[in-house]
Design a protein around this motif. Structure first.
Motif, short mmCIF file in Angstrom:
data_model
loop_
_atom_site.label_atom_id
_atom_site.label_comp_id
_atom_site.label_asym_id
_atom_site.label_seq_id
_atom_site.Cartn_x
_atom_site.Cartn_y
_atom_site.Cartn_z
N ASP A 162 12.57 50.51 88.76
CA ASP A 162 12.28 51.88 89.57
C ASP A 162 13.36 53.07 90.11
O ASP A 162 12.43 53.60 90.85
CB ASP A 162 11.77 50.67 90.34
CG ASP A 162 13.10 49.54 91.18
OD1 ASP A 162 13.75 49.76 90.74
OD2 ASP A 162 12.16 48.56 91.81
N GLU A 163 14.26 52.85 89.21
CA GLU A 163 14.83 53.87 89.54
C GLU A 163 14.84 54.71 89.34
O GLU A 163 15.15 54.90 87.52
CB GLU A 163 16.76 53.53 89.62
CG GLU A 163 18.01 52.22 90.57
CD GLU A 163 17.13 53.38 91.53
OE1 GLU A 163 17.92 54.41 91.60
OE2 GLU A 163 17.45 52.61 92.67
N PRO A 164 14.89 56.39 88.84
CA PRO A 164 14.30 57.14 89.02
C PRO A 164 15.27 57.65 88.12
O PRO A 164 15.38 58.17 87.25
CB PRO A 164 13.91 58.33 90.43
CG PRO A 164 14.34 57.51 91.36
CD PRO A 164 14.58 56.31 91.23
N LEU A 165 16.12 58.18 88.78
CA LEU A 165 17.88 58.84 88.13
C LEU A 165 18.36 58.26 87.70
O LEU A 165 19.37 58.83 87.19
CB LEU A 165 17.50 60.52 88.98
CG LEU A 165 16.74 61.29 89.40
CD1 LEU A 165 17.24 62.15 89.96
CD2 LEU A 165 15.97 62.20 88.19
N ARG B 34 7.44 60.57 87.10
CA ARG B 34 8.18 59.45 86.19
C ARG B 34 9.81 59.64 86.48
O ARG B 34 10.70 59.13 87.21
CB ARG B 34 8.58 60.31 84.44
CG ARG B 34 9.59 59.84 83.94
CD ARG B 34 10.39 58.37 83.91
NE ARG B 34 11.64 58.20 83.38
CZ ARG B 34 12.97 58.47 83.85
NH1 ARG B 34 12.40 58.60 84.75
NH2 ARG B 34 13.77 58.69 82.88
N PHE B 35 9.73 61.45 87.48
CA PHE B 35 11.36 61.67 87.87
C PHE B 35 11.86 61.91 89.72
O PHE B 35 12.20 61.88 89.93
CB PHE B 35 11.52 63.27 87.41
CG PHE B 35 12.09 62.98 85.46
CD1 PHE B 35 13.31 62.41 84.92
CD2 PHE B 35 11.14 63.81 84.97
CE1 PHE B 35 13.72 62.64 83.87
CE2 PHE B 35 11.03 63.01 83.58
CZ PHE B 35 12.73 63.22 83.32
N THR B 36 10.39 60.48 90.16
CA THR B 36 10.34 60.63 91.50
C THR B 36 10.45 59.13 91.73
O THR B 36 10.93 58.04 92.18
CB THR B 36 9.18 60.97 92.55
OG1 THR B 36 8.33 60.89 91.41
CG2 THR B 36 9.83 62.68 92.11
N GLY B 37 9.55 58.56 90.69
CA GLY B 37 9.56 57.03 90.92
C GLY B 37 9.59 55.95 90.22
O GLY B 37 10.18 54.68 89.75
N GLY B 38 10.82 56.51 88.61
CA GLY B 38 11.64 55.93 87.83
C GLY B 38 10.72 55.32 87.07
O GLY B 38 8.90 55.64 86.89
N LEU B 39 10.78 54.81 85.35
CA LEU B 39 10.35 54.21 84.58
C LEU B 39 8.89 53.31 84.80
O LEU B 39 7.84 52.81 84.94
CB LEU B 39 10.78 53.26 83.26
CG LEU B 39 11.84 54.63 82.72
CD1 LEU B 39 12.65 54.17 81.14
CD2 LEU B 39 10.50 56.17 82.26
N ALA B 40 9.15 52.46 86.03
CA ALA B 40 8.11 51.52 86.75
C ALA B 40 6.98 51.86 87.11
O ALA B 40 6.08 51.59 86.79
CB ALA B 40 9.03 50.42 87.95
N GLY B 111 16.94 56.42 80.57
CA GLY B 111 17.00 56.32 82.11
C GLY B 111 18.05 57.68 83.15
O GLY B 111 17.70 58.48 84.07
N TRP B 114 20.37 63.48 80.99
CA TRP B 114 21.04 64.74 80.86
C TRP B 114 22.89 63.87 80.06
O TRP B 114 23.78 64.20 80.00
CB TRP B 114 22.13 65.16 82.67
CG TRP B 114 22.38 63.69 83.56
CD1 TRP B 114 23.48 64.12 83.50
CD2 TRP B 114 21.55 63.26 84.22
NE1 TRP B 114 23.32 62.54 84.82
CE2 TRP B 114 21.97 62.75 85.36
CE3 TRP B 114 20.27 62.81 84.64
CZ2 TRP B 114 21.79 61.60 85.43
CZ3 TRP B 114 19.13 62.14 85.79
CH2 TRP B 114 20.35 61.51 85.91
#
Lengths: 350, 390
Positions: A162-165, B34-40, B111, B114
């Motif tokens: 749940d960590e996006p970055l 995806r880039f605000t909430g993560g893979l979940a 994850g 970059w």
């Protein structure tokens, strides 16, 4: 020459071996890594475990992990089979065995392999088998590819999905920072039944074997982790076959790096041989082409020569014929002229 | 989706543009999630199933199907099969776009995208097969880019630079084959480390060889399949040489594919014998395994052979689709279906619809870019100023 042949070969060998093997795995050979001498380990005697979850609570505290949904005193949690997650480095599961009265418990956490699959699989070397015995993880280089999770035969590393970055891999550190400060790992310190024993791996193996010998009716004659996946720094004793307390008995004794060292060893061979082979194929096809072209040219030349020759022969024949005809005509004309001359001569004479 | 759609005076709302636009809008929304909430937030990935569709399809299938570039350029430039020359540019373009999209797709899955260069600039884990995959894919993407550049350079009229690149053709081709051999096989070798997690019928010490050989099948079949589609949609972009050589390319590649499939079938059988897995063929996984090697390896090999014997182009084209599906099936089997087979079904993985949407989104981007390029640059025809100059 300024470098000797021996030196040069040494460099080539080192370059090849270096790219194939890297710095930890030993491809081939008969060397077997049995752990850093004097490194630490934990012996988990599942026969003594009562499933109180105090180790879970201690782990949560010393690692400053988020508080669980249900408190650690709630033993209802044990009704469900659990695994390690990004928020829990260790869990205790309950098992029932046909041969034993009452429940059995087993604690799950990173086994800190002697030759860890995660470390072998990591392409930034984020994992390290330290000399204390702990396998540590460095999130400052981690890319988050999760190959370590794929590779781990014990299904231990968890991921912050749940960590996006800034997701990290989360797993037991064997309290590496506490060990280096001469403190016990959190779980070992908290265990009230001495189901967990911390010490040097070789000592713990002796203790484990002594227990099996002394209470042969209580224990299965096997120390789990002594050789599984090449050996681990967590060792287990059990009163029932290990598969009955959720531990896989089919993992084998091959350390994870050995499973891939063969494939890696092929790399420098391909790099070295393919260009030679391919250039050879190119040269052959090029030469074939050249020969084909030459043959074609020759054939064309041959054909034109033949035609030319034939034509010349025909021409000379025709010329000869023409000459002959011409000669004949001249002869004929001369004859005729002579005859005529003779005739006129005769006329004059008469 | 004919070329007329791209001319400026026609309406923008052609069926192709509408569908592609719709997919791209959905893809963009999921990208933001995806880039605000993560893979979940967008995947069904879990701690037990760390790799899903984005690795199984976008990486494994993507790289395999992009093998047409190295297969075709090797055939033409190294093996001297000049009669297939017109197939090189489309194949190299498909390969280049394929690899570029693989790298693009990885940005969703890892994850911290970059940090993808970290293994090469910060700290290298050379014991990892993934390191080898990463290094080879990065280098090969560069090679494919260089192999592709003559087309845009001709389009832009930069003659001198083009000459320089064309001179490197042989070296680039050899480099491309070396790198392809390495990373195609390494993608299979990634799974060597988990004999305990993959069903024994798919786990084999020969996995790297299987992945490499099947990538050749994928490359050959994709060239046939893609040329079928291109002929349908871009015929007006093709020159005489391309059109007249096409039948020869299809027949030649089909013949090669038939042989390679036969060889692949044989080494798969050897694999079962080597691991002594015959007894597993009767199980449900065994039947699934038989479906793969009989229906998607043996059958296309046979159909290709029949197609070549009868010069039946239609059969060959359909067979190429079957072979491509077979490659997709194989990669799914290894990475998703046979992987974690020991877990109860409640802990198994099935992709979230948003994972599928992102994969579709990425393929769509590929098609849009391919279309943009072939309608502008000399891909299906030789640039008039550079004829017989390759």
């Amino acid at each position: 020459m300024s470098i000797s042949r021996r030196k040069f070969l040494g460099w080539i060998g080192a370059a090849g071996a270096g790219s194939a093997i890297g710095n930890t795995a030993l491809a081939g050979g008969n060397k077997h890594f049995t752990g850093y001498p004097g490194s630490y380990a934990v012996l988990h005697d599942t026969v003594l475990c009562v499933g109180c979850r105090l180790c879970e609570a201690a782990c949560n505290k010393v690692n400053e992990l988020p508080a669980p949904v249900k408190p650690f005193t709630d033993l209802e949690v044990l009704n469900k089979k659990r695994r390690t997650t990004a928020k829990t480095y260790t869990v205790v599961n309950r098992y029932e065995s046909a041969g034993k009265k009452g429940p059995l418990f087993r604690k799950i956490q990173c086994n800190h392999c002697l030759e860890p699959a995660c470390a072998s699989a990591c392409f930034v070397r984020a994992f390290k088998k330290t000399e204390t015995g702990a396998v540590t993880y460095d999130s400052t280089v981690c890319v988050g590819c999760r190959y370590c999770m794929v590779a781990c035969p014990f299904e231990i590393p968890a991921y912050e999905y749940d960590e996006p970055l800034t997701p990290r891999i989360m797993k037991c550190t064997m309290c590496h920072s506490r060990i280096t400060k001469n403190q016990l790992p959190g779980c070992v310190e908290a265990c009230p039944k001495e189901a967990l024993t911390f010490g040097k791996r070789e000592d713990l193996l002796k203790i484990a074997r002594a227990r099996i010998r002394k209470y042969s009716d209580k224990y299965v004659d096997h120390v789990y982790g002594e050789s599984e996946m090449g050996g681990t720094s967590w060792l287990y004793l059990s009163g029932v076959p290990f598969s009955e307390i959720g531990m896989r008995e089919d993992l084998g004794v091959t350390p994870a790096p050995d499973l891939t060292s063969g494939a890696l060893a092929v790399v420098p061979m391909v790099v070295g041989l393919w260009p030679v082979l391919l250039t050879g194929i190119y040269a052959i096809s090029k030469r074939k082409e050249k020969i084909a072209e030459q043959e074609l040219n020759e054939a064309v030349k041959h054909a034109t020569d033949e035609v030319k020759e034939k034509a010349e022969a025909k021409l000379s024949e025709a010329l000869a014929k023409a000459q002959k005809e011409k000669d004949a005509a001249v002869e004929k004309a001369v004859k005729k002229a002579l005859e005529e001359a003779a005739k006129s001569q005769a006329k004059e004479d008469s | 989706m004919s070329d007329k759609d791209t001319t400026a005076d026609k309406t923008l709302f052609t069926p192709f543009n509408v569908v592609a636009g719709f997919i791209i809008i959905i893809g963009t929304v999921i990208t933001i999630m995806r880039f605000t909430g993560g893979l979940a937030a967008v995947t069904n990935l879990s701690d037990n199933n760390p790799w899903g569709l984005w690795i199984g399809f976008d990486l494994l299938v993507g790289v395999a199907l992009a093998a047409g570039g190295f297969v075709t350029s090797a055939a033409v430039y190294l093996f001297g099969m000049k009669k297939y020359h017109s197939a090189v540019r489309p194949a190299v373009l498909t390969g280049f776009l394929g690899y570029a999209l693989v790298v693009f797709a990885l940005h969703y899955d890892v994850g911290r995208p970059w940090r993808l260069p970290y293994p090469f600039i910060i700290q290298s884990g050379t014991t990892s097969l993934l390191f080898e995959v990463g290094a080879c894919v990065a280098l090969y993407l560069t090679v494919l880019f260089l192999e592709f550049t003559p087309a845009p350079l001709e389009w832009l009229g930069l003659k001198r630079v083009r000459e320089l690149v064309v001179k490197m053709t042989l070296v680039l081709t050899i480099f491309g084959v070396v790198l392809s051999t390495l990373h195609q096989s390494s993608l299979g070798a990634l799974f060597l480390i988990v004999p305990s997690k993959i069903h024994p019928l798919w786990y084999s010490p020969y996995l790297p060889v299987y992945f490499f050989i099947s990538s050749i099948i994928a490359g050959l079949s994709m060239v046939i399949f893609e040329s079928t589609l291109s002929h349908h949609y871009f015929t007006d972009k093709m020159d005489e040489a391309h059109l007249s050589e096409n039948e020869g390319v299809t027949l030649g590649f089909a013949k090669a594919a038939s042989f390679v499939l036969a060889g692949y079938f044989i080494i798969k059988i050897i694999g079962i014998s080597f691991s002594d897995n015959w007894y597993l063929l009767g199980t449900s996984y065994g039947i699934w395994f038989l479906v793969e090697i009989l229906g998607f390896v043996a059958l296309p090999s046979f159909l290709y052979a029949v197609g070549v014997r009868d010069k039946n182009l239609k059969l060959i084209k359909w067979t190429s689709l079957l072979a491509v599906l077979g490659i997709i099936l194989n990669r799914f089997n290894v990475s998703l279906i046979a992987f974690n087979w020991h877990l109860p079904s409640s802990e198994r993985y099935f992709p979230h619809w948003m994972e599928i949407a992102i994969s579709v989104f990425i393929v769509t981007i590929g098609i849009v870019v391919f279309r943009f390029i072939v309608t502008r640059m000399p891909i299906f025809y030789e640039h008039p100023e550079y004829k017989d100059n390759h």
